[in-house]
Scaffold this motif. Structure first.
Motif, mmCIF file in Angstrom:
data_model
loop_
_atom_site.group_PDB
_atom_site.id
_atom_site.type_symbol
_atom_site.label_atom_id
_atom_site.label_comp_id
_atom_site.label_asym_id
_atom_site.label_seq_id
_atom_site.Cartn_x
_atom_site.Cartn_y
_atom_site.Cartn_z
ATOM 1 N N ASP A 7 -8.000 -2.930 1.763
ATOM 2 C CA ASP A 7 -7.853 -2.864 0.314
ATOM 3 C C ASP A 7 -7.632 -4.290 -0.201
ATOM 4 O OD1 ASP A 7 -6.982 -2.768 -2.273
ATOM 5 O OD2 ASP A 7 -5.489 -1.185 -1.956
ATOM 6 N N ARG A 21 0.812 -1.215 0.000
ATOM 7 C CA ARG A 21 0.000 0.000 0.000
ATOM 8 C C ARG A 21 0.846 1.265 0.000
ATOM 9 N NH1 ARG A 21 -5.478 -0.212 3.233
ATOM 10 N NH2 ARG A 21 -5.894 1.438 1.719
ATOM 11 N N GLU A 38 -9.860 -2.700 9.449
ATOM 12 C CA GLU A 38 -10.285 -1.401 8.940
ATOM 13 C C GLU A 38 -9.450 -1.035 7.720
ATOM 14 O OE1 GLU A 38 -9.567 1.137 12.315
ATOM 15 O OE2 GLU A 38 -7.492 1.438 11.689
ATOM 16 N N ASN A 39 -9.993 -0.101 6.945
ATOM 17 C CA ASN A 39 -9.264 0.433 5.799
ATOM 18 C C ASN A 39 -8.744 -0.676 4.872
ATOM 19 O OD1 ASN A 39 -8.204 2.441 4.227
ATOM 20 N ND2 ASN A 39 -6.344 2.698 5.454
ATOM 21 N N GLU A 82 -11.687 0.202 2.724
ATOM 22 C CA GLU A 82 -11.139 1.556 2.577
ATOM 23 C C GLU A 82 -12.248 2.469 2.046
ATOM 24 O OE1 GLU A 82 -10.661 3.020 -0.519
ATOM 25 O OE2 GLU A 82 -11.257 1.257 -1.672
ATOM 26 N N ALA A 83 -12.088 3.768 2.266
ATOM 27 C CA ALA A 83 -13.187 4.721 2.112
ATOM 28 C C ALA A 83 -13.894 4.658 0.755
ATOM 29 C CB ALA A 83 -12.668 6.132 2.371
#
Ligand code: TRP
Ligand code: ZN
Length: 891
Positions: free
Chosen positions: A653, A603, A650-651, A858-859
């Motif tokens: 990908d 990332r 969380e977050n 992820e957002a």
């Protein structure tokens, strides 16, 4: 159009039924589009109900033809009938007979609840609330009745007529039908009072195999398995599993079968796995049919487990049933526990435990960490069909398992005996079940019961420190739990932690503890620490050298464990832990840490990483577990992409996770190439096929070796896979090879897929495997492929197995493509859900539950998933099933 707004059902509102139904006489005249059902119900006021209350029977889309009370028609005003309800405003206050004739259309029943058609057969599914789609009834599990069922049908169309219990009469109907066809009938009687959800009826032109089982008291039971003509041979393994299940329940739990007949029917259209109807289990044919050339070893293991599960329900579910649907885990958690124990006894306990924990973590942990989290004993629901979840089933089973660890095997058996003894023939609650164990063990299980009432997976953090001067080893344990929907505050759980100390040279360190932070003598003797406070410190004494703590052995509690343990220590555990589960777990933990680091690198635009030390540890694991290939196969299979996503929390990908895992697999494949090849060659099939655990274990390791080898050497591995694909004699070997071939883009892949389809086009269950493989290819082209496959003649949106294999596998088994960064995967799945909702809301809702982890993404992806869910929420006329899932997912 739906006009009623579904109201939540609350446990707190439970009250006994106002009326009871002692006997039910059903007369069913099977007809494709107009089946007539005459139900004669013997009712009486329930002494525990409200005197003089109206009688309100449940219906679901019914058409009433005639209704008679004690043989007479009712005056207007005395009765109100809608498709969904039948109300007698002032029913008699002594026993009375209600005769109701309904007409139903099994051919139009696409929901597969109630009476429906599967292929040319008629069958029923009544759990949870399907009986009300057959006739008006008190369709709730605490109303127990004795059923007599007369079925009439065309002799040619449905020569086989089955229902619950024993067949008491059958015959031809002379000079029968108006259409000039010959008709016949059969009458079945089930002497055991049962709730309506356990009713079943089957009619059709079916093949069958038969056997007998002699129970421990010497009664002979006639066993039958009914399948599509021509599939009889494929039912032999299921029959074998059934007989082993019957024998096991006698020895392990003292439970004997109670009727003279036990029948199983396999149907190809089924919403779930199988159903435990009294004396007449109905199965998704996926969990019955198996031949070496059509079913994998995993299929065989699942058939064995599901056959056992449904059989075990005869005591845990049928003889003792649930008072209301909030108690679902009373039968499901307990029965899953029982089928896990059965499989552990029939196969390798350690390997089964690893497989069961993989399932728990893959299915239940994400559910418990997301918006669909709920208590194992929920206290409110909108749609009960949505509560047949991994939490009720798998976590429910884990709670029983913890109870057994806490009180020990003997007291556990005593508690079960007391439960069977005391509550046989009744509809029960979790409280009464737990009270049996409290009584026999003399323990207060109030705090333990929190497992039923607090959702979420607790986190256990473990810190250790060694003091060479004092020769003490200190273990600091801490438990915590994140808020879940509706529960911000969590009280401490009772967490049994099975543990051992592994010495520097792999020896077992004796557990002693004689300081103020002592474990109790009983804890030390059993190697099980109880963590029931937020924190606990235990100091072990007389520890000569620094040990490694092996915690949560056998996965003694359904928690997440975070332990301060170094990579070297993990490798020591992989090599030496006497607990095989923890040997496997140590390898998984190591790989997980590695992959998490790698995801971070990817990332931040860097190269993903691998680790030679881990490869070396795997090498030693292959060598030292040479006699346990099934176990070694588990060690070689790395954490799944979903496992990594869950660890991240969380977050997320999914693309970065995929890259990290690919890179690690390729590096391990290269590093271990010689031993993988050698393992692959060593385990080449010899002798005749056997589905047993040992033979399956060799195939599993061979597959794992090929898989990892091909990851490191795609060309060579592909060649091996192609050879295996062309010569395979079992589905296990054939599909394993195809799996490897499918992961490399190009002509060879397309050709192999084509060959596979041509070989197996006639077998829908094998074609399902072909759908699954293609739906889970982690490449951008997959969505287009899936859409195209939906046009394939072998695909049908009306069949749940097809939907699950193509769309379900894409949504739940293809992390990168379902979560594609352009939202195309989300859009596709929600469109299917919206369409399917009109015909089969139960399956549509389950498909939608694939969004359960959307909040950890992820957002950008999270926003796209949320938008897709919002589009579903805005659709008019959603079923309660889909509405419930979408609303909870967005809450
Ligand atoms: N009771 C079944 C079991 O053994 C589950 C089940 C089968 C089910 N068919 C169903 C639940 C339809 C709801 C709807 O686990
Ligand atoms: Zn069940």
């Amino acid at each position: 159009m739906r006009t009623d707004v579904a109201q939540p059902v609350r446990l707190a509102d439970y009250r006994p039924a106002d009326y009871l139904i002692d006997t039910v006489a059903l007369d069913v005249k099977l007809h494709d589009t107009a089946t007539l059902v005459r139900a004669t119900l013997a009712l009486r006021p329930n002494p525990l109900g409200r005197a003089g209350a109206p009688l309100v029977l449940d219906g679901d889309g019914l058409t009433a033809k005639t209704i008679l009370l004690d043989g007479k028609e009712l005056a207007p005003g005395a009765i109100f009938v809608t498709p969904d309800q039948l109300t007698l405003t002032a029913p008699p206050q002594q026993p009375f007979l209600l005769e109701i004739e309904t007409e139903i259309n099994p051919s139009a029943n696409t929901r597969l609840m109630g009476l429906y058609r599967s292929g040319s057969a008629y069958c029923t599914q009544c759990e949870a609330e399907g009986f009300r789609r057959i006739t008006y009834f008190l369709d709730r599990p605490d109303v127990l009745s004795v059923y007599t069922t007369r079925i009439e049908a065309d002799t040619g169309e449905a020569p086989v007529l089955l229902s619950n219990g024993n067949k008491v009469e059958e015959g031809k109907i002379e000079g029968s039908s108006n259409e000039g066809t010959r008709r016949h009938f059969a009458v079945w009687h089930d002497p055991f009072p049962k709730p309506s959800y356990l009713f079943a009826l089957v009619g059709g032109d079916l093949g069958s195999i038969h056997d007998t089982f002699t129970t421990m008291s010497g009664r002979k039971v006639a066993l039958g398995i009914y399948v599509e003509h021509g599939k009889e041979k494929s039912a032999a393994y299921a029959m074998d599993a059934l007989k082993r299940s019957m024998a096991w329940d006698e020895t392990a739990f003292g439970r004997e079968y109670d009727l003279d007949i036990f029948n199983i029917v396999a149907v190809s259209d089924f919403n779930m796995g199988a159903m435990e109807n009294k004396g007449l289990n109905v199965f998704n044919d996926k969990y019955v049919l198996a031949l070496p050339e059509t079913a994998t070893d995993t299929d065989y293991a699942q058939i064995e487990a599901v056959i056992a599960h449904e059989y075990f329900h005869n005591w845990t579910g049928n003889r003792i049933t649930c008072r209301d649907w909030f108690q679902l885990c009373l039968k499901e958690g307990l029965t899953v526990f029982r089928d896990h124990e059965f499989s552990a006894d029939q196969r390798s306990r350690a390997v089964r435990r690893i497989a069961d924990v993989r399932t728990l973590r893959a299915a239940q942990f994400p559910e418990d960490a997301g918006p669909l989290a709920h208590n194992v004993r929920p206290d409110t629901y909108l749609e009960i069909n949505n509560f047949y979840t991994a939490t009720i089933y798998e976590k429910g089973a884990e709670i029983i398992r913890m109870l057994k660890v806490l009180i020990g095997d003997d007291l556990f058996r005593k508690g079960m005996d007391l439960y069977f003894d005391r509550y046989d023939g009744t509809a029960q609650t979790i409280e009464n079940f737990i009270a049996c164990f409290a009584e026999v063990s003399n323990r207060d299980l109030t705090q333990f019961s929190r497992w039923y009432h607090q959702a979420g997976t607790p986190l256990v953090e473990a810190q250790t420190s060694y003091d060479p001067a004092k020769r003490t080893f200190t273990l600091d344990l801490k438990q915590s739990a994140k808020p879940t929907p509706g529960q911000d505050h969590k009280d401490p759980f009772v967490i049994p932690i099975e543990l051992g100390l592994v010495g520097a040279d792999g020896e077992t360190v004796a557990l002693q503890s004689a300081t103020e932070d002592a474990a109790t003598p009983e804890e030390l003797a059993r190697g099980v620490i109880e963590l029931s406070t937020p924190q606990r410190r235990i100091t072990f004494t007389n520890v000569a050298t620094k040990p490694v703590a092996s915690l949560l052995r056998g996965f003694s509690a359904p928690v997440r464990l975070s332990q301060s343990v170094s990579e070297e220590e993990l490798i020591a555990l992989v090599a030496h832990d006497s607990d095989s589960f923890n040997r496997w777990q140590a390898a998984q933990t190591y790989a997980t840490r590695l992959l998490l680091r790698s995801v971070d690198l990817v990332r931040s635009g860097k190269q993903a990483c691998a680790d030679e030390a881990f490869g070396a540890a795997l090498h030693r694991a292959i060598d030292s577990n040479i006699n346990d290939p099934a176990f070694t196969a588990q060690v070689l299979s790395l954490p799944s992409e979903a496992d990594i996503a869950r660890e991240l929390g969380e977050n997320v990908d999914p693309d970065a996770i995929h890259v990290a895992k690919d890179v690690l697999r390729a590096a391990l494949g290269r590093q271990l190439a010689p031993i993988l090849l050698q393992t692959y060659e060593r385990l080449a099939p010899v002798g005749p096929y056997s589905p047993d655990a040992a033979a399956a274990g060799r195939r599993a390791l061979r597959t794992a070796a090929l898989d990892l080898y091909a990851a490191g050497s795609p060309a060579d591995g592909g060649a091996l896979a192609l050879r295996q694909f062309e010569t395979a004699e079992t589905m296990t070997d054939e599909i394993a090879a195809l799996g490897v071939l499918t992961h490399v883009r190009g002509e060879a892949r397309e050709q192999a897929l084509d060959t596979f389809y041509k070989r197996h086009a006639a077998d829908a269950l094998v074609v399902d495997k072909w759908f699954i493989l293609q739906a889970t290819i982690p490449e951008p082209g997959t969505l287009a492929r899936v859409k195209k496959l939906m046009e394939h003649p072998a695909f049908s949106l009306a069949n749940p197995n097809r939907v699950r294999s193509l769309v379900g596998a894409f949504a739940a088994g293809n992390q990168t493509q379902f979560n594609a960064a352009d939202g195309s995967g989300y859009h596709f799945v929600t469109e299917i859900v919206i369409g399917l909702d009109h015909t089969n809301p139960q399956v549509a809702a389950r498909l939608l539950a694939a969004f359960k982890s959307w909040r950890v993404l992820e957002a950008k992806r999270a926003a796209l998933a949320e938008a897709a869910l919002r589009r579903v929420a805005q659709v008019n006329d959603l079923s309660p099933d889909v509405k419930d899932i979408v609303e909870r997912s967005l809450a």
